[in-house]
Scaffold this active site. Structure first.
Site, PDB file in Angstrom:
ATOM      1  N   ASN A   1       0.861  -1.178   0.000  1.00 19.33           N
ATOM      2  CA  ASN A   1       0.000   0.000   0.000  1.00 19.33           C
ATOM      3  C   ASN A   1       0.902   1.234   0.000  1.00 19.33           C
ATOM      4  O   ASN A   1       1.510   1.548   1.023  1.00 19.33           O
ATOM      5  CB  ASN A   1      -0.888  -0.033   1.254  1.00 19.33           C
ATOM      6  CG  ASN A   1      -1.689   1.243   1.441  1.00 19.33           C
ATOM      7  OD1 ASN A   1      -1.805   2.049   0.532  1.00 19.33           O
ATOM      8  ND2 ASN A   1      -2.248   1.412   2.639  1.00 19.33           N
TER       9      ASN A   1
ATOM     10  N   LYS B   1      -0.011   4.230  -0.241  1.00 20.05           N
ATOM     11  CA  LYS B   1      -0.691   5.399   0.339  1.00 20.05           C
ATOM     12  C   LYS B   1      -0.504   6.607  -0.587  1.00 20.05           C
ATOM     13  O   LYS B   1      -0.514   6.443  -1.788  1.00 20.05           O
ATOM     14  CB  LYS B   1      -0.184   5.674   1.758  1.00 20.05           C
ATOM     15  CG  LYS B   1      -0.147   4.404   2.612  1.00 20.05           C
ATOM     16  CD  LYS B   1       0.055   4.695   4.060  1.00 20.05           C
ATOM     17  CE  LYS B   1       0.260   3.386   4.812  1.00 20.05           C
ATOM     18  NZ  LYS B   1       0.133   3.543   6.246  1.00 20.05           N
TER      19      LYS B   1
ATOM     20  N   HIS C   1      -9.436   0.790   5.191  1.00 20.39           N
ATOM     21  CA  HIS C   1      -8.147   1.004   5.871  1.00 20.39           C
ATOM     22  C   HIS C   1      -8.374   1.962   7.050  1.00 20.39           C
ATOM     23  O   HIS C   1      -9.190   2.889   6.955  1.00 20.39           O
ATOM     24  CB  HIS C   1      -7.136   1.592   4.890  1.00 20.39           C
ATOM     25  CG  HIS C   1      -5.739   1.609   5.415  1.00 20.39           C
ATOM     26  ND1 HIS C   1      -5.315   2.550   6.325  1.00 20.39           N
ATOM     27  CD2 HIS C   1      -4.681   0.798   5.187  1.00 20.39           C
ATOM     28  CE1 HIS C   1      -4.041   2.316   6.629  1.00 20.39           C
ATOM     29  NE2 HIS C   1      -3.638   1.254   5.943  1.00 20.39           N
TER      30      HIS C   1
ATOM     31  N   GLU D   1      -6.789   4.400   8.079  1.00 17.43           N
ATOM     32  CA  GLU D   1      -6.592   5.817   7.745  1.00 17.43           C
ATOM     33  C   GLU D   1      -7.835   6.390   7.062  1.00 17.43           C
ATOM     34  O   GLU D   1      -8.170   7.557   7.258  1.00 17.43           O
ATOM     35  CB  GLU D   1      -5.331   5.985   6.877  1.00 17.43           C
ATOM     36  CG  GLU D   1      -4.082   5.754   7.712  1.00 17.43           C
ATOM     37  CD  GLU D   1      -2.860   5.318   6.929  1.00 17.43           C
ATOM     38  OE1 GLU D   1      -2.867   5.371   5.689  1.00 17.43           O
ATOM     39  OE2 GLU D   1      -1.881   4.888   7.584  1.00 17.43           O
TER      40      GLU D   1
ATOM     41  N   GLU E   1      -5.150  -5.326  10.695  1.00 19.97           N
ATOM     42  CA  GLU E   1      -4.165  -4.260  10.867  1.00 19.97           C
ATOM     43  C   GLU E   1      -4.419  -3.524  12.168  1.00 19.97           C
ATOM     44  O   GLU E   1      -5.243  -2.583  12.212  1.00 19.97           O
ATOM     45  CB  GLU E   1      -4.267  -3.266   9.703  1.00 19.97           C
ATOM     46  CG  GLU E   1      -3.932  -3.866   8.354  1.00 19.97           C
ATOM     47  CD  GLU E   1      -3.350  -2.813   7.434  1.00 19.97           C
ATOM     48  OE1 GLU E   1      -2.260  -3.057   6.902  1.00 19.97           O
ATOM     49  OE2 GLU E   1      -3.944  -1.745   7.274  1.00 19.97           O
TER      50      GLU E   1
ATOM     51  N   GLY F   1       2.678   1.949  10.759  1.00 17.12           N
ATOM     52  CA  GLY F   1       3.646   3.035  10.626  1.00 17.12           C
ATOM     53  C   GLY F   1       4.359   3.404  11.906  1.00 17.12           C
ATOM     54  O   GLY F   1       4.985   4.462  11.988  1.00 17.12           O
TER      55      GLY F   1
ATOM     56  N   SER G   1       3.651  -2.445  10.290  1.00 20.84           N
ATOM     57  CA  SER G   1       5.104  -2.445  10.507  1.00 20.84           C
ATOM     58  C   SER G   1       5.783  -3.759  10.114  1.00 20.84           C
ATOM     59  O   SER G   1       6.761  -4.176  10.754  1.00 20.84           O
ATOM     60  CB  SER G   1       5.420  -2.079  11.957  1.00 20.84           C
ATOM     61  OG  SER G   1       4.994  -0.741  12.229  1.00 20.84           O
TER      62      SER G   1
HETATM   63  C1  PEP Z   1      -0.632  -0.024   6.105  1.00 19.02           C
HETATM   64  O1  PEP Z   1      -0.716   1.165   5.850  1.00 19.02           O
HETATM   65  O2  PEP Z   1      -1.533  -0.783   5.718  1.00 19.02           O
HETATM   66  C2  PEP Z   1       0.519  -0.489   6.839  1.00 19.02           C
HETATM   67  C3  PEP Z   1       0.500  -1.703   7.304  1.00 19.02           C
HETATM   68  O3  PEP Z   1       1.559   0.396   6.992  1.00 19.02           O
HETATM   69  P1  PEP Z   1       3.033   0.059   7.604  1.00 19.02           P
HETATM   70  O4  PEP Z   1       3.484  -1.230   6.962  1.00 19.02           O
HETATM   71  O5  PEP Z   1       3.855   1.215   7.181  1.00 19.02           O
HETATM   72  O6  PEP Z   1       2.863  -0.083   9.067  1.00 19.02           O
END
Ligand code: PEP
Length: 246
Positions: free
Chosen positions: A9, A11, A90, A92, A160, A166, A206
């Site tokens: 992703n 973003k 997601h 976000e 998630e 992040g 992460s």
């Molecule tokens: C995500 O945005 O779905 C995500 C898992 O981000 P990160 O891997 O940067 O934690």
């Protein structure tokens, strides 16, 4: 047999020049695991034109197929641009755009109608976890975000934890196992064993090359949804390799 999936992703990151990362992913994408990149919408058509073995997806779609929704993108538009997947719900989007479970369910239906595979995201906040509410929250998100016609071919569920996205913080493998086991059991209860057993479950939050092998060894983890470490092929390819080796 569920085909493993490494989904990236991007973003709101990446310009045309970033699509050279797709070339650098081709070797890693030659294994058994499916590799997916979800770039910003502006790059989908260009990415699809040179994606090779890498599948291309969107990061959101509107619930309607067309209409007066300035700035939004519909599922048929994503499909026409060359996407085969779309990430929905997601955290976000849930936080920044107030997306409710009902909105995510409507978007999921729209994705299916456009022959896109929906990657539906669920996950608890740190506060939910500290209050011992993780499974309640995820159960409610699953119940509200998934329409009735889920199949292994049209839906992927991504777990998630919001606090792991992040941040560099990752749940223990026991915590991941507990939630993935719960998601599988919840899907079995609602959709029956045959359908639920075909739905792929991704862990996201992460994921990096240094923790991927450990995470992919957890039962019922069929792959990962990766943010930051998907932007560069030099970071993402080792994660794909770990998935292929799992
Ligand atoms: C995500 O945005 O779905 C995500 C898992 O981000 P990160 O891997 O940067 O934690």
């Amino acid at each position: 047999m569920r085909r493993k999936l490494a989904a990236g992703n991007w973003k709101m990151n990446g310009a045309l020049a970033a699509l050279s990362e797709l070339d650098a992913l081709q070797e890693a994408a030659s294994g058994d695991a499916e590799v997916l990149i979800c770039p910003p919408a502006t790059l989908i058509a260009s990415a699809a034109a040179k994606s090779g073995k890498v599948a291309i997806g969107g990061q959101d779609c509107h619930a309607a197929a067309s209409g007066a929704h300035t700035g939004d993108i519909s599922a048929p538009m994503l499909r026409e641009a060359g996407a085969t997947y779309v990430i929905l719900g997601h955290s976000e989007r849930r936080a920044d755009h107030g997306e409710t479970d009902a909105v995510v369910a409507a978007k999921t239906q729209a994705a299916w109608d456009a022959r896109l595979i929906a990657i539906v995201c669920v996950g608890e906040t740190l506060d939910d976890r500290e209050r011992g509410k993780t499974l309640d929250v995820i159960g409610a998100q699953l119940a509200g975000s998934l329409p009735d016609d889920v199949t292994g071919a049209n839906t992927v569920v991504a777990y998630e934890p919001v606090w792991a996205i992040g941040t560099g913080k990752v749940p223990t493998t026991d915590q991941i196992a507990e939630v993935h086991n719960f998601i599988r059991a919840t899907l079995i209860q609602r959709f029956g064993n045959e359908i639920a057993s075909a739905v792929r479950l991704l862990y996201g939050g992460s994921v990096k090359a240094s923790n991927a092998t450990q995470i992919f060894a957890v039962p019922d983890v069929d792959g990962a949804l990766v943010g930051g470490a998907s932007l560069k092929a030099s970071d993402f390819a080792p994660i794909v390799d770990a998935l292929n080796a799992a």
